[in-house]
Scaffold this motif. Structure first.
Motif, PDB file in Angstrom:
ATOM      1  N   ASP A   4      -2.969  -2.440  -4.445  1.00 29.99           N
ATOM      2  CA  ASP A   4      -3.453  -1.650  -3.320  1.00 29.99           C
ATOM      3  C   ASP A   4      -2.883  -0.239  -3.225  1.00 29.99           C
ATOM      4  OD1 ASP A   4      -4.959  -3.838  -2.430  1.00 29.99           O
ATOM      5  OD2 ASP A   4      -3.270  -4.641  -1.266  1.00 29.99           O
ATOM      6  N   ASN A   5      -2.151   0.226  -4.234  1.00 29.46           N
ATOM      7  CA  ASN A   5      -1.595   1.585  -4.116  1.00 29.46           C
ATOM      8  C   ASN A   5      -1.947   2.500  -5.279  1.00 29.46           C
ATOM      9  OD1 ASN A   5       0.109   0.597  -6.103  1.00 29.46           O
ATOM     10  ND2 ASN A   5       2.015   1.022  -4.998  1.00 29.46           N
ATOM     11  N   ALA A   6      -2.988   2.153  -6.047  1.00 27.62           N
ATOM     12  CA  ALA A   6      -3.391   3.014  -7.161  1.00 27.62           C
ATOM     13  C   ALA A   6      -3.844   4.390  -6.675  1.00 27.62           C
ATOM     14  CB  ALA A   6      -4.502   2.342  -7.965  1.00 27.62           C
ATOM     15  N   TYR A   7      -4.274   4.479  -5.418  1.00 28.89           N
ATOM     16  CA  TYR A   7      -4.710   5.772  -4.862  1.00 28.89           C
ATOM     17  C   TYR A   7      -3.593   6.812  -4.894  1.00 28.89           C
ATOM     18  CZ  TYR A   7      -1.937   4.959  -0.665  1.00 28.89           C
ATOM     19  OH  TYR A   7      -0.896   4.766   0.195  1.00 28.89           O
ATOM     20  N   LYS A   8      -2.333   6.356  -4.955  1.00 26.13           N
ATOM     21  CA  LYS A   8      -1.216   7.296  -4.921  1.00 26.13           C
ATOM     22  C   LYS A   8      -1.151   8.182  -6.168  1.00 26.13           C
ATOM     23  CE  LYS A   8       2.145   5.353  -1.745  1.00 26.13           C
ATOM     24  NZ  LYS A   8       3.586   5.314  -1.471  1.00 26.13           N
ATOM     25  N   PRO A  61      -3.761   9.679  -8.100  1.00 26.00           N
ATOM     26  CA  PRO A  61      -4.520  10.922  -7.919  1.00 26.00           C
ATOM     27  C   PRO A  61      -4.075  11.715  -6.687  1.00 26.00           C
ATOM     28  CG  PRO A  61      -5.879   9.008  -7.379  1.00 26.00           C
ATOM     29  CD  PRO A  61      -4.636   8.482  -8.025  1.00 26.00           C
ATOM     30  N   LEU A  62      -3.583  11.016  -5.667  1.00 23.96           N
ATOM     31  CA  LEU A  62      -3.109  11.725  -4.472  1.00 23.96           C
ATOM     32  C   LEU A  62      -1.913  12.602  -4.804  1.00 23.96           C
ATOM     33  CD1 LEU A  62      -3.272  12.142  -1.382  1.00 23.96           C
ATOM     34  CD2 LEU A  62      -1.721  10.182  -1.151  1.00 23.96           C
ATOM     35  N   PRO A 120       0.772   1.426 -10.888  1.00 25.61           N
ATOM     36  CA  PRO A 120       0.388   1.033  -9.539  1.00 25.61           C
ATOM     37  C   PRO A 120       0.100  -0.460  -9.432  1.00 25.61           C
ATOM     38  CG  PRO A 120      -1.431   2.149 -10.627  1.00 25.61           C
ATOM     39  CD  PRO A 120      -0.242   2.279 -11.536  1.00 25.61           C
ATOM     40  N   ARG A 128       0.824  -1.218   0.000  1.00 20.89           N
ATOM     41  CA  ARG A 128       0.000   0.000   0.000  1.00 20.89           C
ATOM     42  C   ARG A 128       0.855   1.264   0.000  1.00 20.89           C
ATOM     43  NH1 ARG A 128      -1.432   3.213   4.344  1.00 20.89           N
ATOM     44  NH2 ARG A 128      -3.253   4.567   4.001  1.00 20.89           N
ATOM     45  N   ASP A 129       1.997   1.246   0.691  1.00 15.45           N
ATOM     46  CA  ASP A 129       2.834   2.441   0.822  1.00 15.45           C
ATOM     47  C   ASP A 129       3.923   2.532  -0.242  1.00 15.45           C
ATOM     48  OD1 ASP A 129       1.342   2.791   3.105  1.00 15.45           O
ATOM     49  OD2 ASP A 129       2.934   2.187   4.472  1.00 15.45           O
ATOM     50  N   ASP A 157      -0.235   9.029   6.990  1.00 12.53           N
ATOM     51  CA  ASP A 157      -1.334   8.384   7.691  1.00 12.53           C
ATOM     52  C   ASP A 157      -1.690   9.044   9.006  1.00 12.53           C
ATOM     53  OD1 ASP A 157      -2.170   6.361   5.945  1.00 12.53           O
ATOM     54  OD2 ASP A 157      -0.551   5.033   6.552  1.00 12.53           O
TER      55      ASP A 157
END
Length: 331
Positions: free
Chosen positions: A305-309, A311-312, A302, A146-147, A233
């Motif tokens: 579990d880290n595709a959010y990075k 757009p972040l 990605p 995730r990280d 986090d």
């Protein structure tokens, strides 16, 4: 506990020769990363060469209006230096976002740049890890990631570089001064690190025995503002999920100068060369910033579990540039 020898040279050349002649030796500065890794069994040096008595401290102005930062300057001292706070606030902000006060009092400039990944698999000697034990595999790709990285990774390693300071220095066009058995040389901080490729255990471009003696900052760009932003986090003492360091000068509503680096998304501080090229000369507005960051992140790969990075990082960098542009417009 594994026994090791401990030496405290007073001359940089002596320190270099000690390490160059002992493959299982390590330099010790503040020890905030190395000692932890020794406790975990990740690092098992037979010799520690303590740099604490070497004349590698101090923050001094350079002839061209920049700053020279000694490798042994503690992070706390550097963050509080009035010249850094006035001319390079991005650097002070990154340092203050980087660790607890106790760690900043011990951690050094050179050591911060060379700290190793906090990937769970790297730190657990019971698990395989290509970066720690070449050829054993990268379980993070299918496991806990995730990280970890969305840019610059490979099938052999998906780690991220943990340094906030390095991200700020990448955006400032900083140069590291190196001292080794063959003498002194310099490298842009952006060239200090290697991407993993198929040799993830080769983390940087230091030659055997080389140490970081100092970091040099060029003079600030005329009219430029700079800042550092970090998403994590929890509110303090946590590594970046994504971070951004930016330097921006705006004239007549257009980008005259820009430097941008991303952290928490790649195995090294990620200089956003593509975004910078698209931005220079263009309008300093949110639409242009967004388009440039989308181009920069187009090659992101990605994992589960880290595709959010993606757009972040995009949103964080765009908001940073928008804020810098707004501040520049007030001048």
């Amino acid at each position: 506990m594994r026994e090791f020898a401990y030496l405290r040279p007073t001359d940089p050349a002596e320190a270099v020769q000690l390490l160059a002649g002992a493959p299982e030796a390590r330099y010790l500065a503040g020890g905030t990363n190395l000692v932890d890794l020794m406790k975990l069994g990740v690092e098992r040096p037979r010799l520690l060469v303590d740099l604490g008595r070497l004349p590698l401290g101090g923050v001094t102005p350079t002839e061209d209006g920049g700053l020279r930062i000694g490798a042994l300057v503690p992070n706390a001292d550097l963050a509080a230096d009035p010249r850094v706070r006035a001319a390079y606030p991005v650097l002070s902000q990154a340092l203050l976002a980087g660790a607890s006060g106790q760690l900043r009092n011990r951690a050094t400039t050179g050591g911060n740049l060379l700290q190793r990944t906090r990937c769970l698999y790297f730190q657990d000697t019971a698990k395989p890890c290509n970066r720690r034990s070449p050829g054993t595999g990268c379980p993070a790709r299918e496991g806990v990631h995730r990280d970890l990285a969305v840019l610059g990774a490979s099938e052999h390693c998906v780690t991220t570089h943990p340094s906030d300071l390095a991200v700020a220095l990448a955006a400032l066009d900083a140069v590291v001064e190196l001292l080794g058995p063959d003498g002194a040389r310099t490298l842009p901080v952006t060239d200090l690190y290697r991407l993993p490729g198929d040799r993830p255990h080769e983390e940087h471009r230091l030659l055997p025995g080389e140490l970081i003696a100092a970091v040099t900052l060029p003079p600030p760009a005329p009219g430029a503002r700079c800042a550092y932003r970090k998403v994590r986090d929890r509110a303090s003492y946590a590594f970046a999920l994504a971070s951004a360091a930016g330097v921006l000068a705006v004239r007549a509503g257009r980008v005259a100068h820009v430097r941008l680096a991303l952290g928490g998304v790649a195995p090294k501080p990620w200089r956003a060369w593509t975004a910078e090229q698209r931005l220079v000369g263009g309008p300093a507005d949110e639409a242009s910033f967004t388009a440039a960051l989308e181009a920069e992140l187009a090659d992101a790969r990605p994992l589960r579990d880290n595709a959010y990075k993606v757009p972040l990082a995009r949103g964080l960098a765009v908001r940073l540039l928008c804020d810098l542009a707004a501040k520049g417009a007030d001048r």
